[in-house]
Design a protein around this motif. Structure first.
Motif, PDB file in Angstrom:
ATOM      1  N   SER A   3       0.821  -1.195   0.000  1.00 51.79           N
ATOM      2  CA  SER A   3       0.000   0.000   0.000  1.00 51.79           C
ATOM      3  C   SER A   3       0.861   1.253   0.000  1.00 51.79           C
ATOM      4  O   SER A   3       1.907   1.316   0.649  1.00 51.79           O
ATOM      5  CB  SER A   3      -0.902  -0.005   1.236  1.00 51.79           C
ATOM      6  N   ASN A   4       0.424   2.254  -0.760  1.00 48.42           N
ATOM      7  CA  ASN A   4       1.113   3.546  -0.799  1.00 48.42           C
ATOM      8  C   ASN A   4       0.595   4.451   0.311  1.00 48.42           C
ATOM      9  O   ASN A   4      -0.402   4.146   0.968  1.00 48.42           O
ATOM     10  CB  ASN A   4       0.895   4.213  -2.158  1.00 48.42           C
ATOM     11  N   SER A   5       1.240   5.590   0.494  1.00 52.19           N
ATOM     12  CA  SER A   5       0.827   6.534   1.516  1.00 52.19           C
ATOM     13  C   SER A   5      -0.300   7.424   0.990  1.00 52.19           C
ATOM     14  O   SER A   5      -0.529   7.528  -0.218  1.00 52.19           O
ATOM     15  CB  SER A   5       2.008   7.402   1.942  1.00 52.19           C
ATOM     16  N   TYR A   6      -0.969   8.105   1.918  1.00 54.48           N
ATOM     17  CA  TYR A   6      -2.007   9.053   1.526  1.00 54.48           C
ATOM     18  C   TYR A   6      -1.408  10.161   0.656  1.00 54.48           C
ATOM     19  O   TYR A   6      -2.027  10.606  -0.311  1.00 54.48           O
ATOM     20  CB  TYR A   6      -2.657   9.659   2.769  1.00 54.48           C
ATOM     21  N   THR A   7      -0.213  10.591   0.995  1.00 52.39           N
ATOM     22  CA  THR A   7       0.438  11.664   0.236  1.00 52.39           C
ATOM     23  C   THR A   7       0.718  11.233  -1.200  1.00 52.39           C
ATOM     24  O   THR A   7       0.491  12.002  -2.146  1.00 52.39           O
ATOM     25  CB  THR A   7       1.752  12.073   0.916  1.00 52.39           C
ATOM     26  N   GLU A   8       1.183   9.995  -1.374  1.00 51.83           N
ATOM     27  CA  GLU A   8       1.480   9.497  -2.723  1.00 51.83           C
ATOM     28  C   GLU A   8       0.206   9.420  -3.569  1.00 51.83           C
ATOM     29  O   GLU A   8       0.217   9.778  -4.751  1.00 51.83           O
ATOM     30  CB  GLU A   8       2.145   8.121  -2.639  1.00 51.83           C
ATOM     31  N   ILE A   9      -0.877   8.952  -2.975  1.00 52.08           N
ATOM     32  CA  ILE A   9      -2.144   8.865  -3.706  1.00 52.08           C
ATOM     33  C   ILE A   9      -2.656  10.263  -4.036  1.00 52.08           C
ATOM     34  O   ILE A   9      -3.101  10.544  -5.159  1.00 52.08           O
ATOM     35  CB  ILE A   9      -3.202   8.098  -2.881  1.00 52.08           C
ATOM     36  N   ALA A  10      -2.566  11.169  -3.074  1.00 55.62           N
ATOM     37  CA  ALA A  10      -3.016  12.540  -3.294  1.00 55.62           C
ATOM     38  C   ALA A  10      -2.246  13.202  -4.423  1.00 55.62           C
ATOM     39  O   ALA A  10      -2.827  13.915  -5.266  1.00 55.62           O
ATOM     40  CB  ALA A  10      -2.869  13.352  -2.006  1.00 55.62           C
ATOM     41  N   GLU A  11      -0.943  12.972  -4.484  1.00 53.16           N
ATOM     42  CA  GLU A  11      -0.117  13.567  -5.536  1.00 53.16           C
ATOM     43  C   GLU A  11      -0.502  13.035  -6.910  1.00 53.16           C
ATOM     44  O   GLU A  11      -0.531  13.789  -7.890  1.00 53.16           O
ATOM     45  CB  GLU A  11       1.369  13.297  -5.263  1.00 53.16           C
ATOM     46  N   ALA A 131     -15.083   1.763   6.468  1.00 56.40           N
ATOM     47  CA  ALA A 131     -15.634   2.196   5.177  1.00 56.40           C
ATOM     48  C   ALA A 131     -14.571   2.844   4.299  1.00 56.40           C
ATOM     49  O   ALA A 131     -13.670   3.524   4.801  1.00 56.40           O
ATOM     50  CB  ALA A 131     -16.777   3.183   5.399  1.00 56.40           C
ATOM     51  N   SER A 132     -14.705   2.654   2.997  1.00 54.61           N
ATOM     52  CA  SER A 132     -13.805   3.319   2.053  1.00 54.61           C
ATOM     53  C   SER A 132     -13.978   4.827   2.126  1.00 54.61           C
ATOM     54  O   SER A 132     -13.038   5.581   1.852  1.00 54.61           O
ATOM     55  CB  SER A 132     -14.085   2.831   0.626  1.00 54.61           C
ATOM     56  N   CYS A 133     -15.179   5.290   2.485  1.00 49.86           N
ATOM     57  CA  CYS A 133     -15.413   6.730   2.600  1.00 49.86           C
ATOM     58  C   CYS A 133     -14.539   7.354   3.687  1.00 49.86           C
ATOM     59  O   CYS A 133     -14.205   8.545   3.602  1.00 49.86           O
ATOM     60  CB  CYS A 133     -16.893   7.003   2.890  1.00 49.86           C
ATOM     61  N   GLU A 134     -14.171   6.585   4.687  1.00 52.70           N
ATOM     62  CA  GLU A 134     -13.260   7.085   5.722  1.00 52.70           C
ATOM     63  C   GLU A 134     -11.892   7.368   5.106  1.00 52.70           C
ATOM     64  O   GLU A 134     -11.245   8.379   5.416  1.00 52.70           O
ATOM     65  CB  GLU A 134     -13.157   6.067   6.848  1.00 52.70           C
ATOM     66  N   ILE A 135     -11.451   6.486   4.219  1.00 50.79           N
ATOM     67  CA  ILE A 135     -10.157   6.651   3.550  1.00 50.79           C
ATOM     68  C   ILE A 135     -10.203   7.814   2.571  1.00 50.79           C
ATOM     69  O   ILE A 135      -9.301   8.657   2.545  1.00 50.79           O
ATOM     70  CB  ILE A 135      -9.771   5.349   2.810  1.00 50.79           C
ATOM     71  N   VAL A 136     -11.263   7.876   1.762  1.00 50.06           N
ATOM     72  CA  VAL A 136     -11.377   8.930   0.759  1.00 50.06           C
ATOM     73  C   VAL A 136     -11.424  10.304   1.427  1.00 50.06           C
ATOM     74  O   VAL A 136     -10.866  11.275   0.911  1.00 50.06           O
ATOM     75  CB  VAL A 136     -12.608   8.704  -0.148  1.00 50.06           C
ATOM     76  N   THR A 137     -12.075  10.401   2.568  1.00 44.99           N
ATOM     77  CA  THR A 137     -12.097  11.677   3.296  1.00 44.99           C
ATOM     78  C   THR A 137     -10.680  12.169   3.563  1.00 44.99           C
ATOM     79  O   THR A 137     -10.342  13.338   3.324  1.00 44.99           O
ATOM     80  CB  THR A 137     -12.857  11.539   4.632  1.00 44.99           C
ATOM     81  N   ASP A 138      -9.830  11.264   4.034  1.00 48.49           N
ATOM     82  CA  ASP A 138      -8.447  11.646   4.338  1.00 48.49           C
ATOM     83  C   ASP A 138      -7.628  11.911   3.074  1.00 48.49           C
ATOM     84  O   ASP A 138      -6.723  12.744   3.080  1.00 48.49           O
ATOM     85  CB  ASP A 138      -7.788  10.570   5.190  1.00 48.49           C
ATOM     86  N   VAL A 139      -7.945  11.197   1.996  1.00 51.60           N
ATOM     87  CA  VAL A 139      -7.258  11.456   0.730  1.00 51.60           C
ATOM     88  C   VAL A 139      -7.564  12.874   0.253  1.00 51.60           C
ATOM     89  O   VAL A 139      -6.659  13.615  -0.159  1.00 51.60           O
ATOM     90  CB  VAL A 139      -7.677  10.427  -0.345  1.00 51.60           C
ATOM     91  N   LEU A 140      -8.838  13.246   0.297  1.00 51.14           N
ATOM     92  CA  LEU A 140      -9.229  14.586  -0.145  1.00 51.14           C
ATOM     93  C   LEU A 140      -8.604  15.663   0.738  1.00 51.14           C
ATOM     94  O   LEU A 140      -8.150  16.702   0.235  1.00 51.14           O
ATOM     95  CB  LEU A 140     -10.751  14.720  -0.131  1.00 51.14           C
ATOM     96  N   ALA A 143      -4.926  15.929  -0.151  1.00 55.89           N
ATOM     97  CA  ALA A 143      -4.724  16.578  -1.447  1.00 55.89           C
ATOM     98  C   ALA A 143      -5.084  18.061  -1.409  1.00 55.89           C
ATOM     99  O   ALA A 143      -4.778  18.810  -2.352  1.00 55.89           O
ATOM    100  CB  ALA A 143      -5.560  15.872  -2.515  1.00 55.89           C
ATOM    101  N   GLY A 144      -5.755  18.482  -0.366  1.00 57.04           N
ATOM    102  CA  GLY A 144      -6.180  19.879  -0.284  1.00 57.04           C
ATOM    103  C   GLY A 144      -7.414  20.166  -1.107  1.00 57.04           C
ATOM    104  O   GLY A 144      -7.725  21.334  -1.394  1.00 57.04           O
ATOM    105  N   PHE A 145      -8.165  19.107  -1.497  1.00 54.18           N
ATOM    106  CA  PHE A 145      -9.394  19.289  -2.248  1.00 54.18           C
ATOM    107  C   PHE A 145     -10.521  19.741  -1.309  1.00 54.18           C
ATOM    108  O   PHE A 145     -10.618  19.263  -0.176  1.00 54.18           O
ATOM    109  CB  PHE A 145      -9.820  17.993  -2.936  1.00 54.18           C
ATOM    110  N   GLU A 146     -11.370  20.620  -1.802  1.00 51.54           N
ATOM    111  CA  GLU A 146     -12.479  21.123  -0.989  1.00 51.54           C
ATOM    112  C   GLU A 146     -13.505  20.023  -0.729  1.00 51.54           C
ATOM    113  O   GLU A 146     -13.849  19.241  -1.621  1.00 51.54           O
ATOM    114  CB  GLU A 146     -13.160  22.291  -1.696  1.00 51.54           C
ATOM    115  N   ILE A 147     -13.998  19.960   0.492  1.00 53.40           N
ATOM    116  CA  ILE A 147     -15.102  19.073   0.844  1.00 53.40           C
ATOM    117  C   ILE A 147     -16.299  19.948   1.180  1.00 53.40           C
ATOM    118  O   ILE A 147     -16.385  20.530   2.267  1.00 53.40           O
ATOM    119  CB  ILE A 147     -14.740  18.156   2.028  1.00 53.40           C
ATOM    120  N   ASP A 148     -17.216  20.102   0.210  1.00 56.78           N
ATOM    121  CA  ASP A 148     -18.406  20.920   0.444  1.00 56.78           C
ATOM    122  C   ASP A 148     -19.532  20.034   0.970  1.00 56.78           C
ATOM    123  O   ASP A 148     -19.337  18.839   1.235  1.00 56.78           O
ATOM    124  CB  ASP A 148     -18.819  21.653  -0.834  1.00 56.78           C
ATOM    125  N   LYS A 149     -20.725  20.591   1.147  1.00 55.04           N
ATOM    126  CA  LYS A 149     -21.833  19.837   1.725  1.00 55.04           C
ATOM    127  C   LYS A 149     -22.192  18.616   0.889  1.00 55.04           C
ATOM    128  O   LYS A 149     -22.451  17.536   1.429  1.00 55.04           O
ATOM    129  CB  LYS A 149     -23.068  20.721   1.893  1.00 55.04           C
TER     130      LYS A 149
END
Length: 321
Positions: A3-11, A131-140, A143-149
């Motif tokens: 498995s890669n790191s969150y930073t690697e996936i975000a990049e 949940a995968s959504c827990e992982i995706v939250t941290d990926v976003l 990456a500095g991506f906006e999480i809106d409503k």
């Protein structure tokens, strides 16, 4: 592969220009929530992104408008540089898109929370959690991506549904921290809970009563089987997607350690869902038949006469008790 790191996936996501996101067939809230949240975040960042699934999202998820954007095929004229799989323990789980994903020459990313995931992409982020959504939250966030409503609602959908509304024994403080963060971004917990657990169509209620009226017990009542036949679906007018959650009910019976749901998808062909209270590793049971998933929730597919299938599963569970 590891498995890669969150930073690697975000990049890798930030470098992408055109992305296709895939989730497993017969999608649940976590598959749809994680995939669509990622798509919307990429789009908001100026990156072209679409979400593909072999099956149309079940009607019960239609209260979230993003569900209408799920495609059942890849655009033939669009060029992609990145493919992403979410919530798919194995590449075959994405069905008709599996071959294209496996042969894709661009960047492939696999984001998942299943313990059985073999890390099948070029970049993999596999973290065993509710949940995968827990992982995706941290990926976003990484990456500095906006999480809106809208994105927060999608992520909360997956977190709530795949954690059993935070009742599964693998839920830890991190899941509640993620939920609190998404709520701070506007996630409507009441709306999601009502649509997931507070309402159902008449056909599902009738099918539920019919299926649960015929629970079968085995191994000194430690194992249960419920069966949804094609006849049951036809005579109640229910769609197969309405059976989601059926497998959890038998676990409420005292003494039951494992619940198995068999859904007949065609003659002599059954989709198997397994749930455990904790003493039995149902991922090990499912792996005997080429399936997998989580220690407490897994699945596989079996062919044969119903009694033959039940006998095979009973023995496999017995070996893991």
């Amino acid at each position: 592969m590891t498995s890669n790191s969150y930073t690697e996936i975000a990049e890798q996501l930030k470098k992408a220009r055109s992305v296709a996101v895939f989730c497993h067939a017969r999608p649940d809230g976590d598959a749809l929530g994680s995939g669509l949240a990622l798509c919307l975040a990429l789009q908001n960042a100026g990156i072209s992104a679409i979400m593909c699934c072999e099956d149309t999202p079940p009607e019960k998820f239609s209260f979230l408008s993003a569900m209408k954007s799920v495609r059942r095929g890849l655009p033939t004229k669009q060029q992609f540089d990145t493919f992403v799989c979410v919530d798919s323990a194995d590449v075959t789980r994405i069905g008709i898109f599996a071959d294209a994903f496996s042969k894709f020459s661009g960047t492939t990313i696999n984001i998942d929370h299943h313990v059985s995931n073999p890390c099948y992409a070029k970049y993999n982020l596999v973290n065993v959690c509710p949940a995968s959504c827990e992982i995706v939250t941290d990926v976003l966030k990484t990456a500095g991506f906006e999480i809106d409503k809208e994105i927060a609602d999608l992520l909360m959908l997956g977190l709530i549904t795949d954690s059993g509304n935070f009742t599964h024994c693998d839920v830890e403080a991190k899941s509640f921290e993620t939920a609190a963060y998404l709520r701070s971004k506007g996630a409507d917990v009441n709306l999601i809970n009502y649509n997931m657990f507070g309402r159902q169509p008449k056909a599902r209620a009738i099918l539920y009563g019919r299926v649960m009226n015929n629970i079968r017990f085995a191994l000194d009542d430690r194992l249960t089987f419920i069966v949804t036949s094609l006849t049951d679906l036809t005579e109640t007018g229910a769609d197969k997607t309405l059976t989601e959650g059926f497998v959890d009910f038998p676990l409420t019976v005292d003494g039951v350690e494992v619940s198995v749901s068999l859904m007949e998808v065609k003659k002599r062909h059954y989709k198997v869902s397994l749930r455990s209270k904790g003493k039995v590793n149902v991922n090990a049971v499912a792996s005997v038949f080429g399936g997998g998933g989580h220690i407490l929730a897994s699945g596989c597919v079996l062919s044969g006469e119903l009694e033959e299938v039940i006998e095979k599963l009973t023995y496999a569970v017995y070996q893991n008790l």
